[in-house]
Design an enzyme around this catalytic site. Structure first.
Site, PDB file in Angstrom:
ATOM      1  N   ILE A 185     -13.971   8.045   6.311  1.00  0.00           N
ATOM      2  CA  ILE A 185     -13.630   9.333   5.710  1.00  0.00           C
ATOM      3  C   ILE A 185     -13.342  10.317   6.840  1.00  0.00           C
ATOM      4  O   ILE A 185     -14.126  10.427   7.781  1.00  0.00           O
ATOM      5  CB  ILE A 185     -14.798   9.841   4.831  1.00  0.00           C
ATOM      6  CG1 ILE A 185     -14.962   8.923   3.624  1.00  0.00           C
ATOM      7  CG2 ILE A 185     -14.559  11.279   4.403  1.00  0.00           C
ATOM      8  CD1 ILE A 185     -16.195   9.213   2.784  1.00  0.00           C
ATOM      9  N   HIS A 221      -3.875   3.361  -1.093  1.00  0.00           N
ATOM     10  CA  HIS A 221      -5.136   3.123  -1.803  1.00  0.00           C
ATOM     11  C   HIS A 221      -4.887   2.120  -2.923  1.00  0.00           C
ATOM     12  O   HIS A 221      -3.965   2.300  -3.722  1.00  0.00           O
ATOM     13  CB  HIS A 221      -5.682   4.436  -2.366  1.00  0.00           C
ATOM     14  CG  HIS A 221      -6.988   4.257  -3.062  1.00  0.00           C
ATOM     15  ND1 HIS A 221      -8.173   4.085  -2.366  1.00  0.00           N
ATOM     16  CD2 HIS A 221      -7.297   4.161  -4.368  1.00  0.00           C
ATOM     17  CE1 HIS A 221      -9.156   3.910  -3.241  1.00  0.00           C
ATOM     18  NE2 HIS A 221      -8.657   3.949  -4.453  1.00  0.00           N
TER      19      HIS A 221
END
Ligand code: GAR
Length: 210
Positions: free
Chosen positions: A92, A109
């Protein structure tokens, strides 16, 4: 000639799709550097085999996200990329890294966002009895997997599918759409605006172009 930085954490099959797209001319850019947060990422070997510069910023050497992001920013910036491509990069990122690259940073994704941000996307699609799964290329913003979608590809879920089987079929689509989206970005056709993403000045639907 435009320059890409590609960030990986593992296998690097999407990186390989970029290497192949560059070789066959469908991606008109140089891959200036491949950066991994894991020294043992198999994708680093793919980059070396293709004669691409590699770097590793090992996240285990940092005790918080911001100092890691600062080091990553320095490493990537050294190569002066026009766009940054997250290709199976499993950390992240904070605004420390994101802000300098706003509008030139893409992620892929493995779900039909906004469905299933986060991990285990294919198993979650199976558990929900969805009829289809897929993949989304999107601009990266500080919201995890929440930036405006650019391109999506769908894959029907088949009877007896496992997460592995589904992932393999989705991955084939990933390799098709990601270099294409990057090419659009490098050509100046894609933009990140306050209202979402645009292609040639036209708003892209909230689910991305199909
Ligand atoms: C890909 O399926 C990609 O969509 C996914 O990781 C895999 C990387 O494969 N990304 C994410 O889950 C991001 N949260 P690769 O290393 O072979 O390209």
């Amino acid at each position: 000639r435009k320059r890409l930085a590609i960030l990986i954490s593992g296998r690097g099959s999407n990186l390989q799709a970029f290497i192949d797209a560059q070789a066959d001319g469908t991606l008109d850019a140089d891959i200036a550097v491949v950066v991994s947060n894991r020294p043992d990422a198999a994708g680093l070997e793919r980059a070396r085999n293709a004669g691409i510069a590699t770097a590793c910023v090992d996240h285990t050497s940092y005790d918080a996200r911001e100092p890691f992001d600062t080091a990553l920013l320095e490493t990537v910036s050294d190569y002066q990329p026009d766009a940054v491509i997250l290709a199976g990069f499993m950390r992240i990122l904070t605004p420390v890294f994101l802000l300098p690259f706003t509008g030139s940073l893409l992620n892929i994704h493995p779900s039909l966002l906004p469905k299933y941000p986060g991990l285990n996307t294919h198993q979650r699609a199976l558990d929900a009895d969805d009829s289809e799964a897929g993949v989304t290329v999107h601009f990266v913003t500080p919201e995890l997997d929440g930036g405006p979608p650019v391109l999506q590809a769908r894959v029907p879920i088949q009877t007896g599918d496992t997460a592995e089987r589904l992932a393999a079929r989705v991955l084939e689509k990933e390799h098709l759409i990601y270099p294409l989206a990057a090419q659009w970005l490098l050509q100046g056709r894609l933009a990140l605006t306050d209202n979402g993403a645009t292609l040639d000045g036209n708003a892209i639907p909230a689910t991305g172009i199909d």
